[in-house]
Design a protein around this motif. Structure first.
Motif, PDB file in Angstrom:
ATOM      1  N   ALA A 223      68.989   1.786 -49.484  1.00  0.00           N
ATOM      2  CA  ALA A 223      70.070   1.183 -49.427  1.00  0.00           C
ATOM      3  C   ALA A 223      70.599   1.832 -47.753  1.00  0.00           C
ATOM      4  O   ALA A 223      70.799   1.177 -46.660  1.00  0.00           O
ATOM      5  N   TRP A 224      70.331   3.861 -48.064  1.00  0.00           N
ATOM      6  CA  TRP A 224      70.462   4.073 -46.954  1.00  0.00           C
ATOM      7  C   TRP A 224      69.815   3.510 -45.685  1.00  0.00           C
ATOM      8  O   TRP A 224      69.946   3.585 -44.326  1.00  0.00           O
ATOM      9  N   GLY A 225      68.444   2.750 -45.884  1.00  0.00           N
ATOM     10  CA  GLY A 225      67.143   2.942 -44.588  1.00  0.00           C
ATOM     11  C   GLY A 225      67.931   1.362 -44.512  1.00  0.00           C
ATOM     12  O   GLY A 225      67.443   1.473 -43.155  1.00  0.00           O
ATOM     13  N   VAL A 226      68.423   0.841 -44.996  1.00  0.00           N
ATOM     14  CA  VAL A 226      69.103  -1.414 -44.860  1.00  0.00           C
ATOM     15  C   VAL A 226      69.729  -0.106 -43.279  1.00  0.00           C
ATOM     16  O   VAL A 226      70.164  -1.146 -42.298  1.00  0.00           O
ATOM     17  N   GLY A 227      70.993   0.320 -43.887  1.00  0.00           N
ATOM     18  CA  GLY A 227      72.197   1.195 -43.342  1.00  0.00           C
ATOM     19  C   GLY A 227      71.083   1.891 -41.629  1.00  0.00           C
ATOM     20  O   GLY A 227      72.007   1.178 -40.275  1.00  0.00           O
ATOM     21  N   TYR A 228      70.737   2.396 -41.760  1.00  0.00           N
ATOM     22  CA  TYR A 228      69.866   3.030 -40.674  1.00  0.00           C
ATOM     23  C   TYR A 228      68.965   1.462 -39.756  1.00  0.00           C
ATOM     24  O   TYR A 228      69.552   1.876 -38.102  1.00  0.00           O
ATOM     25  N   LEU A 229      68.392   0.769 -40.333  1.00  0.00           N
ATOM     26  CA  LEU A 229      68.215  -0.995 -39.777  1.00  0.00           C
ATOM     27  C   LEU A 229      69.140  -1.436 -38.490  1.00  0.00           C
ATOM     28  O   LEU A 229      68.861  -1.993 -37.994  1.00  0.00           O
ATOM     29  N   VAL A 230      69.938  -1.482 -39.880  1.00  0.00           N
ATOM     30  CA  VAL A 230      71.428  -1.968 -39.037  1.00  0.00           C
ATOM     31  C   VAL A 230      71.767  -1.032 -37.694  1.00  0.00           C
ATOM     32  O   VAL A 230      72.311  -2.001 -36.019  1.00  0.00           O
ATOM     33  N   LEU A 231      71.863  -0.187 -37.809  1.00  0.00           N
ATOM     34  CA  LEU A 231      71.848   0.810 -36.449  1.00  0.00           C
ATOM     35  C   LEU A 231      71.450   0.794 -35.909  1.00  0.00           C
ATOM     36  O   LEU A 231      71.464   0.994 -34.623  1.00  0.00           O
ATOM     37  N   ALA A 232      70.247   0.801 -35.839  1.00  0.00           N
ATOM     38  CA  ALA A 232      69.008  -0.047 -34.919  1.00  0.00           C
ATOM     39  C   ALA A 232      69.219  -0.872 -33.524  1.00  0.00           C
ATOM     40  O   ALA A 232      68.357  -0.769 -32.815  1.00  0.00           O
ATOM     41  N   LEU A 233      70.265  -1.837 -33.967  1.00  0.00           N
ATOM     42  CA  LEU A 233      70.473  -2.732 -32.962  1.00  0.00           C
ATOM     43  C   LEU A 233      70.984  -2.266 -32.089  1.00  0.00           C
ATOM     44  O   LEU A 233      71.360  -2.589 -30.820  1.00  0.00           O
ATOM     45  N   TRP A 234      71.603  -0.836 -32.750  1.00  0.00           N
ATOM     46  CA  TRP A 234      72.653  -0.311 -30.770  1.00  0.00           C
ATOM     47  C   TRP A 234      71.819   1.011 -30.577  1.00  0.00           C
ATOM     48  O   TRP A 234      71.693   1.528 -29.231  1.00  0.00           O
ATOM     49  N   TRP A 235      70.722   1.575 -31.638  1.00  0.00           N
ATOM     50  CA  TRP A 235      69.911   2.600 -30.516  1.00  0.00           C
ATOM     51  C   TRP A 235      68.601   2.355 -31.590  1.00  0.00           C
ATOM     52  O   TRP A 235      68.242   2.829 -33.158  1.00  0.00           O
ATOM     53  N   TRP A 236      67.563   2.646 -31.035  1.00  0.00           N
ATOM     54  CA  TRP A 236      66.203   1.926 -32.103  1.00  0.00           C
ATOM     55  C   TRP A 236      65.631   3.044 -31.975  1.00  0.00           C
ATOM     56  O   TRP A 236      65.083   2.639 -33.408  1.00  0.00           O
ATOM     57  N   PRO A 237      66.050   4.030 -31.800  1.00  0.00           N
ATOM     58  CA  PRO A 237      64.884   4.840 -33.196  1.00  0.00           C
ATOM     59  C   PRO A 237      65.549   5.652 -34.359  1.00  0.00           C
ATOM     60  O   PRO A 237      64.939   5.750 -35.313  1.00  0.00           O
ATOM     61  N   ALA A 238      66.845   4.724 -34.708  1.00  0.00           N
ATOM     62  CA  ALA A 238      67.079   5.026 -36.076  1.00  0.00           C
ATOM     63  C   ALA A 238      66.451   3.901 -36.619  1.00  0.00           C
ATOM     64  O   ALA A 238      65.947   3.658 -37.952  1.00  0.00           O
ATOM     65  N   ALA A 239      65.575   2.722 -36.392  1.00  0.00           N
ATOM     66  CA  ALA A 239      64.743   2.257 -37.209  1.00  0.00           C
ATOM     67  C   ALA A 239      63.731   2.603 -37.974  1.00  0.00           C
ATOM     68  O   ALA A 239      63.432   1.859 -38.826  1.00  0.00           O
ATOM     69  N   LEU A 240      63.240   3.787 -37.201  1.00  0.00           N
ATOM     70  CA  LEU A 240      61.934   4.866 -37.923  1.00  0.00           C
ATOM     71  C   LEU A 240      62.581   5.435 -38.595  1.00  0.00           C
ATOM     72  O   LEU A 240      62.047   5.235 -40.181  1.00  0.00           O
ATOM     73  N   VAL A 241      63.582   5.173 -38.822  1.00  0.00           N
ATOM     74  CA  VAL A 241      64.291   6.927 -40.324  1.00  0.00           C
ATOM     75  C   VAL A 241      64.743   5.324 -41.064  1.00  0.00           C
ATOM     76  O   VAL A 241      64.092   5.621 -41.583  1.00  0.00           O
ATOM     77  N   GLY A 242      64.890   4.434 -40.759  1.00  0.00           N
ATOM     78  CA  GLY A 242      65.505   3.589 -41.495  1.00  0.00           C
ATOM     79  C   GLY A 242      63.803   2.991 -42.275  1.00  0.00           C
ATOM     80  O   GLY A 242      63.774   2.327 -43.669  1.00  0.00           O
ATOM     81  N   GLY A 243      63.012   2.659 -41.988  1.00  0.00           N
ATOM     82  CA  GLY A 243      61.761   1.821 -42.469  1.00  0.00           C
ATOM     83  C   GLY A 243      61.239   3.414 -43.484  1.00  0.00           C
ATOM     84  O   GLY A 243      60.666   2.640 -44.170  1.00  0.00           O
ATOM     85  N   VAL A 244      61.090   4.861 -42.812  1.00  0.00           N
ATOM     86  CA  VAL A 244      60.485   5.416 -43.978  1.00  0.00           C
ATOM     87  C   VAL A 244      61.556   5.614 -44.669  1.00  0.00           C
ATOM     88  O   VAL A 244      60.722   5.194 -46.021  1.00  0.00           O
ATOM     89  N   ALA A 245      62.735   5.327 -45.224  1.00  0.00           N
ATOM     90  CA  ALA A 245      63.658   5.931 -46.553  1.00  0.00           C
ATOM     91  C   ALA A 245      63.186   4.178 -46.699  1.00  0.00           C
ATOM     92  O   ALA A 245      63.497   4.368 -47.871  1.00  0.00           O
ATOM     93  N   VAL A 246      63.109   2.462 -46.538  1.00  0.00           N
ATOM     94  CA  VAL A 246      63.258   1.880 -47.049  1.00  0.00           C
ATOM     95  C   VAL A 246      61.768   1.967 -48.222  1.00  0.00           C
ATOM     96  O   VAL A 246      61.549   1.384 -49.308  1.00  0.00           O
ATOM     97  N   ALA A 247      60.380   2.842 -47.450  1.00  0.00           N
ATOM     98  CA  ALA A 247      59.274   2.320 -47.785  1.00  0.00           C
ATOM     99  C   ALA A 247      59.424   3.831 -48.947  1.00  0.00           C
ATOM    100  O   ALA A 247      58.922   2.896 -49.823  1.00  0.00           O
ATOM    101  N   SER A 248      59.811   4.389 -48.471  1.00  0.00           N
ATOM    102  CA  SER A 248      59.905   5.554 -49.797  1.00  0.00           C
ATOM    103  C   SER A 248      60.788   5.283 -50.539  1.00  0.00           C
ATOM    104  O   SER A 248      60.138   5.605 -51.888  1.00  0.00           O
ATOM    105  N   GLY A 249      61.718   4.252 -50.597  1.00  0.00           N
ATOM    106  CA  GLY A 249      62.838   3.939 -51.856  1.00  0.00           C
ATOM    107  C   GLY A 249      61.958   3.466 -52.863  1.00  0.00           C
ATOM    108  O   GLY A 249      61.866   3.670 -53.540  1.00  0.00           O
ATOM    109  N   VAL A 250      61.535   2.576 -51.749  1.00  0.00           N
ATOM    110  CA  VAL A 250      60.322   1.498 -53.032  1.00  0.00           C
ATOM    111  C   VAL A 250      59.115   2.366 -53.413  1.00  0.00           C
ATOM    112  O   VAL A 250      59.213   1.879 -54.712  1.00  0.00           O
ATOM    113  N   ARG A 251      58.513   3.072 -53.236  1.00  0.00           N
ATOM    114  CA  ARG A 251      57.897   3.415 -53.505  1.00  0.00           C
ATOM    115  C   ARG A 251      58.178   4.888 -54.983  1.00  0.00           C
ATOM    116  O   ARG A 251      57.444   4.042 -55.630  1.00  0.00           O
ATOM    117  N   ARG A 252      59.223   4.995 -54.479  1.00  0.00           N
ATOM    118  CA  ARG A 252      59.305   5.827 -55.523  1.00  0.00           C
ATOM    119  C   ARG A 252      60.413   5.350 -56.881  1.00  0.00           C
ATOM    120  O   ARG A 252      60.088   5.647 -58.189  1.00  0.00           O
TER     121      ARG A 252
END
Length: 306
Positions: A223-252
């Motif tokens: 869920a935090w990863g999704v929030g950062y992916l939405v934030l990437a609409l204004w600041w693209w580096p947030a997509a990196l954080v969001g992608g890592v968070a989503v991938a890590s959350g699914v794996r865990r």
């Protein structure tokens, strides 16, 4: 003694609130502020961010203790609200992981996993037949073909251990103990679970609760990863954080679902006869399937006649 207990309880609640809501919320608010100040055009301009902070610090309002206290309280409240929103979204993610394939999107995802599993199963069976034939014939490449068959088996297992029915792997893994117990013992896990839980030792319950909490934490991380992916609409580096968070959350989440399912099935295997004894069902000399059918009828409150 009561005062000490309430103080300890309040301290634990504050620690959990700080770890689960406040700190991730503060980080997200900081990232949101950075996104609003820098944007895509100045995504790495730290001087611009520092100048904005200096301007904010030099404003007359920043020298008022009351204003500073109000801002600090507002930031903490915003962090708490953000954390609570992420917690609610995490609960939604968790429900989505277990969802049945209702609706066109979920049916498509379930069908896609089923097609992938069938293709992997066919590849494994083909490789297994080739390896067996080579072993019988004493071919030089028998070991190589056996390794290929093992890899194909692992590839199929990464999709699901049995033909998948859910859109996501976590749903299949959590449903697997109930399916296996029904096939092997004719025991309905949903009906037996509350009684098995009461029979379990404290250590076993703690292990199950820890695995369940890890599953919830994984969904919240997504869920935090999704929030950062939405934030990437204004600041693209947030997509990196969001992608890592989503991938890590699914794996865990997959690892936590695996652990929880294994513990659930183990608990049922170890305590099914204890459950029969506690319910007064004769289990001496009774095979597992007959015993499971008796327990299932009893726990469903079914009767033999009118």
């Amino acid at each position: 003694m009561t005062s000490a207990f309430l103080s300890a309880l309040g301290g634990r609640i504050a620690e959990r609130w700080l770890a689960a809501l406040a700190l991730p919320g503060l980080l997200f608010l900081a990232a949101s502020t950075t996104a609003m100040v820098l944007g895509h055009a100045h995504w790495s301009d730290l001087e611009r961010l520092r100048a904005w902070l200096d301007t904010l610090a030099a404003s007359p309002a920043s020298h008022s203790a009351g204003t500073v206290a109000l801002v600090a309280a507002g930031v903490l409240a915003g962090a708490a609200v953000t954390g609570a929103a992420a917690q609610s979204l995490g609960a939604g993610v968790e429900l989505l992981w277990y969802a049945e394939p209702h609706g066109p999107v979920l049916r498509y995802l379930a069908d896609r996993r089923s097609r992938r599993w069938r293709a992997a199963d066919a590849a494994f069976r083909t490789a297994l037949v080739a390896a067996g034939r080579a072993r019988i014939e004493g071919a030089d490449d028998a070991d190589r073909l056996a390794d290929i068959a093992e890899r194909r088996h692992a590839e199929r297992g990464r999709i699901a251990s049995a033909p998948p029915r859910h859109p996501f792997a976590m749903g299949d893994r959590l449903a697997a103990p109930g399916q296996r117990l029904w096939r092997a013992r004719r025991l309905e896990l949903a009906a037996a679970w509350p009684h098995l839980w009461l029979l379990a030792a404290d250590g076993t319950r703690a292990e199950l609760q820890a695995a369940r909490l890890r599953l919830t934490a994984s969904a919240r991380l997504c869920a935090w990863g999704v929030g950062y992916l939405v934030l990437a609409l204004w600041w693209w580096p947030a997509a990196l954080v969001g992608g890592v968070a989503v991938a890590s959350g699914v794996r865990r989440g997959r690892a936590a679902a695996e652990a929880f399912a294994e513990l659930t099935e183990a608990l049922a295997d170890l305590h099914v006869r204890d459950l029969a004894a506690a319910l007064g069902v004769e289990c001496e000399g009774v095979d597992d399937r007959a015993l499971g059918e008796r327990l299932t009828r009893l726990l469903r409150k079914e009767t033999q006649g009118p």
